[in-house]
Design a protein around this motif. Structure first.
Motif, short mmCIF file in Angstrom:
data_model
loop_
_atom_site.label_atom_id
_atom_site.label_comp_id
_atom_site.label_asym_id
_atom_site.label_seq_id
_atom_site.Cartn_x
_atom_site.Cartn_y
_atom_site.Cartn_z
N ALA A 294 -27.03 37.73 26.10
CA ALA A 294 -28.49 37.92 26.12
C ALA A 294 -28.96 38.53 24.81
O ALA A 294 -28.33 39.43 24.27
CB ALA A 294 -28.88 38.81 27.30
N PHE A 295 -30.09 38.02 24.31
CA PHE A 295 -30.74 38.62 23.14
C PHE A 295 -32.20 38.17 23.10
O PHE A 295 -32.58 37.19 23.78
CB PHE A 295 -30.01 38.30 21.83
N ASP A 296 -33.01 38.85 22.30
CA ASP A 296 -34.44 38.53 22.27
C ASP A 296 -34.82 37.85 20.96
O ASP A 296 -33.96 37.58 20.12
CB ASP A 296 -35.28 39.79 22.51
N VAL A 297 -36.11 37.60 20.79
CA VAL A 297 -36.58 36.82 19.64
C VAL A 297 -36.36 37.57 18.33
O VAL A 297 -36.17 36.95 17.27
CB VAL A 297 -38.06 36.44 19.82
N THR A 298 -36.37 38.89 18.36
CA THR A 298 -36.10 39.67 17.14
C THR A 298 -34.70 39.40 16.63
O THR A 298 -34.48 39.20 15.43
CB THR A 298 -36.28 41.18 17.42
N VAL A 299 -33.74 39.37 17.53
CA VAL A 299 -32.36 39.07 17.16
C VAL A 299 -32.24 37.62 16.72
O VAL A 299 -31.54 37.30 15.75
CB VAL A 299 -31.41 39.36 18.34
N TRP A 300 -32.95 36.72 17.41
CA TRP A 300 -32.93 35.32 17.01
C TRP A 300 -33.42 35.16 15.58
O TRP A 300 -32.86 34.38 14.80
CB TRP A 300 -33.78 34.48 17.97
N ASN A 301 -34.47 35.89 15.21
CA ASN A 301 -34.97 35.80 13.84
C ASN A 301 -33.91 36.24 12.83
O ASN A 301 -33.82 35.69 11.73
CB ASN A 301 -36.23 36.65 13.68
N SER A 302 -33.11 37.22 13.21
CA SER A 302 -32.01 37.64 12.34
C SER A 302 -30.95 36.55 12.22
O SER A 302 -30.38 36.34 11.15
CB SER A 302 -31.38 38.92 12.89
N ILE A 303 -30.73 35.83 13.32
CA ILE A 303 -29.74 34.75 13.30
C ILE A 303 -30.21 33.60 12.41
O ILE A 303 -29.46 33.10 11.57
CB ILE A 303 -29.47 34.25 14.74
N ILE A 304 -31.46 33.19 12.58
CA ILE A 304 -31.90 32.01 11.83
C ILE A 304 -32.13 32.32 10.35
O ILE A 304 -32.13 31.40 9.53
CB ILE A 304 -33.17 31.38 12.44
N GLN A 305 -32.28 33.58 10.00
CA GLN A 305 -32.33 33.91 8.59
C GLN A 305 -31.01 33.60 7.90
O GLN A 305 -30.95 33.46 6.68
CB GLN A 305 -32.66 35.40 8.41
N HIS A 306 -29.96 33.46 8.70
CA HIS A 306 -28.63 33.16 8.17
C HIS A 306 -28.14 31.81 8.69
O HIS A 306 -26.95 31.59 8.84
CB HIS A 306 -27.64 34.25 8.59
N TYR A 307 -29.08 30.89 8.96
CA TYR A 307 -28.69 29.60 9.53
C TYR A 307 -27.75 28.84 8.60
O TYR A 307 -26.93 28.04 9.05
CB TYR A 307 -29.93 28.75 9.83
N ASP A 308 -27.85 29.09 7.31
CA ASP A 308 -26.96 28.40 6.36
C ASP A 308 -25.50 28.79 6.63
O ASP A 308 -24.60 27.94 6.53
CB ASP A 308 -27.34 28.73 4.93
N LEU A 309 -25.27 30.06 6.99
CA LEU A 309 -23.91 30.49 7.32
C LEU A 309 -23.42 29.79 8.59
O LEU A 309 -22.28 29.32 8.66
CB LEU A 309 -23.86 32.01 7.51
N PHE A 310 -24.28 29.74 9.59
CA PHE A 310 -23.92 29.09 10.86
C PHE A 310 -23.60 27.62 10.63
O PHE A 310 -22.60 27.10 11.16
CB PHE A 310 -25.09 29.23 11.85
N CYS A 311 -24.42 26.94 9.86
CA CYS A 311 -24.29 25.49 9.70
C CYS A 311 -23.21 25.08 8.70
O CYS A 311 -22.75 23.94 8.73
CB CYS A 311 -25.63 24.88 9.27
N GLU A 312 -22.82 25.97 7.81
CA GLU A 312 -21.86 25.60 6.76
C GLU A 312 -20.41 25.93 7.10
O GLU A 312 -19.49 25.26 6.63
CB GLU A 312 -22.23 26.31 5.45
N VAL A 313 -20.17 26.94 7.93
CA VAL A 313 -18.79 27.36 8.18
C VAL A 313 -18.03 26.26 8.92
O VAL A 313 -18.55 25.63 9.84
CB VAL A 313 -18.75 28.69 8.97
N ASP A 314 -16.80 26.04 8.49
CA ASP A 314 -15.98 24.96 9.06
C ASP A 314 -15.37 25.41 10.40
O ASP A 314 -14.20 25.72 10.51
CB ASP A 314 -14.87 24.58 8.07
N ASP A 315 -16.24 25.44 11.42
CA ASP A 315 -15.80 25.80 12.76
C ASP A 315 -16.78 25.19 13.75
O ASP A 315 -17.98 25.45 13.70
CB ASP A 315 -15.76 27.33 12.93
#
Length: 446
Positions: A294-315
């Motif tokens: 569980a997390f809220d929109v504030t945490v989501w904003n922190s995640i999407i600020q780093h979407y490049d890390l999420f989308c680029e890592v080979d996993d």
């Protein structure tokens, strides 16, 4: 004569073996019936109907018809039961369940949801990996809260012979690198960390979770000014009665603890010796804290600020990709999680054997969960929570991301591009809308 006796003994032996096997089946059947009765007697009649739902057989859809239905339902975006429970409030808890097929564990999850205290205040979102008419119709029977069904549009069910499915010029997963280069197949220059080429089924899991999170936060919530909590649930958990109470209470608690981003309400290893009042805080671990996150929109904003890390890592694991963000955030802070030492969500499809997890009887696990709930009855809905901080909070510098330990399967440029597009398109649209509102407000002020 000796030969006749020999055959007779074989026949007798086979008959005895058959009797033993038949007796075992009878005992197993009786055990299952006893378990079923033990489960049902603890649940209301309205709850039981979700367990006893009779499955039907539907014709298999072709890709064209599946695509039409997926597009139609996603565009319609109809929330059911609004007339009974009213519109979604901006602080409502949103429960998101990722589903594919109708199975026994999912039925028990729905049954447990129907029995939750204050479930009528929630929005229940089912994110479908594929379009399955049987599952769709089953979910339509839910009458205890608001319900929305969304469908992953890039499913392999639709893209059977083109990306993100497997297209005819793609390199086979196990093809040797030199041969792939010689054939010049798609992805020849980009095998994953394990030397394998793209597997659509593997890549789809990360795309699917990422699309679901984007759909919920960037589309469903942002355009409705929804700022409540979102809980991502796997489809094989059974929830205790105070699950929502604890979710809301923990969220309020973590708002005063700025170092905590996630909440987790399920545990693999736990003991009844633990206290229902106890909440622990530690560094988020994808292996331990992902099935009920569980997390809220504030945490989501922190995640999407780093979407490049999420989308680029080979996993191709979404949870390990979040872990990669955690270890590489620009503020150098790791994601922290608050979790209950007594779980409020119990896995029903897995059992633990000396630290390893195997498939086991779902009803047995549900019976055990209900027995645990009876045992804890007087201690559920705790009036206060005691928070403990683990030493791991001080040991973040020793954490690292070992790519070789991961799933791999995510080094094809097409996957990375699709992953990034999922976020940037919606973000640009929202930015333009915000700019439009600001312009209109400024214009009115003249």
């Amino acid at each position: 004569m000796i030969e006749a006796k020999f055959y007779h003994s074989i026949a007798f032996g086979n008959s005895l073996l058959f009797s033993v096997i038949f007796s075992m089946f009878i005992l197993l059947y009786m055990s299952i019936r006893a378990n079923r009765q033990d489960v049902l007697k603890d649940l209301s009649e309205n709850t039981q109907k979700f367990i006893l739902y009779k499955e039907m057989t539907y014709p298999i859809l072709n890709s064209t018809e599946a695509k039409r239905l997926i597009t139609e339902y996603n565009q319609d975006e109809k929330i059911r039961n609004i007339e009974t429970f009213g519109p979604v409030k901006n602080n409502s808890v949103v429960l998101v369940i990722t589903v594919n097929k109708l199975h026994e564990s999912l039925k028990y999850l729905i049954a447990s949801l129907s029995d939750l205290d204050a479930v009528e205040e929630t929005l229940l979102v089912f994110s479908h990996l594929t379009y399955d008419q049987e599952l769709h119709d089953y979910i339509q029977t839910i009458d205890f809260c608001r319900v929305l069904q969304i469908y992953y549009p890039y499913t392999l069910q639709v893209y059977t012979d083109e990306f993100p499915g497997f297209s005819k010029n793609d390199c086979p997963s196990d093809m040797k690198h030199k041969k792939a280069e010689a054939l010049k197949c798609n992805g020849a220059q980009t095998p994953d960390v394990h030397g394998k080429y793209r597997q659509p089924e593997k890549a789809e899991q990360k795309h699917y979770w990422w699309w679901t999170a984007n759909r919920v936060f960037e589309h469903l919530l942002s355009f409705n000014n929804q700022n409540g909590l979102v809980v991502f649930l796997e489809d094989d958990v059974f929830l205790l009665k105070d699950f929502l109470y604890m979710t809301v209470y923990m969220h309020k608690l973590t708002l005063s603890l700025p170092q905590v981003e996630f909440m987790y309400l399920g545990l693999h290893e736990w003991s009844l010796k633990n206290d229902t009042y106890d909440i622990d805080i530690t560094t988020w671990d994808p292996k331990q804290h992902s099935s009920v996150l569980a997390f809220d929109v504030t945490v989501w904003n922190s995640i999407i600020q780093h979407y490049d890390l999420f989308c680029e890592v080979d996993d191709s694991s979404w949870s390990r990709s979040l872990f990669y963000i955690s270890l590489n955030r620009r503020d150098n802070k790791r994601f922290k999680v608050a979790y209950t030492t007594i779980p409020r969500a119990i896995k029903t499809s897995l059992c633990s054997f000396n630290g390893f997890y195997e498939s086991c009887n779902v009803e047995d696990n549900v019976v055990n969960a209900l027995r645990m709930q009876r045992h804890l009855k007087s201690n559920l809905f705790p009036p206060y929570l005691e928070v403990y901080t683990h030493i791991e909070l001080e040991d973040d510098e020793y954490m690292f991301f070992d790519v070789l330990e991961g799933e791999g399967g995510w080094n094809d440029p097409r996957d990375k591009a699709l992953c990034s597009a999922n976020i940037t398109e919606n973000r640009v649209k929202k930015l333009l809308m915000d700019m439009s509102r600001e312009f209109k407000d400024a214009y009115k002020s003249f």
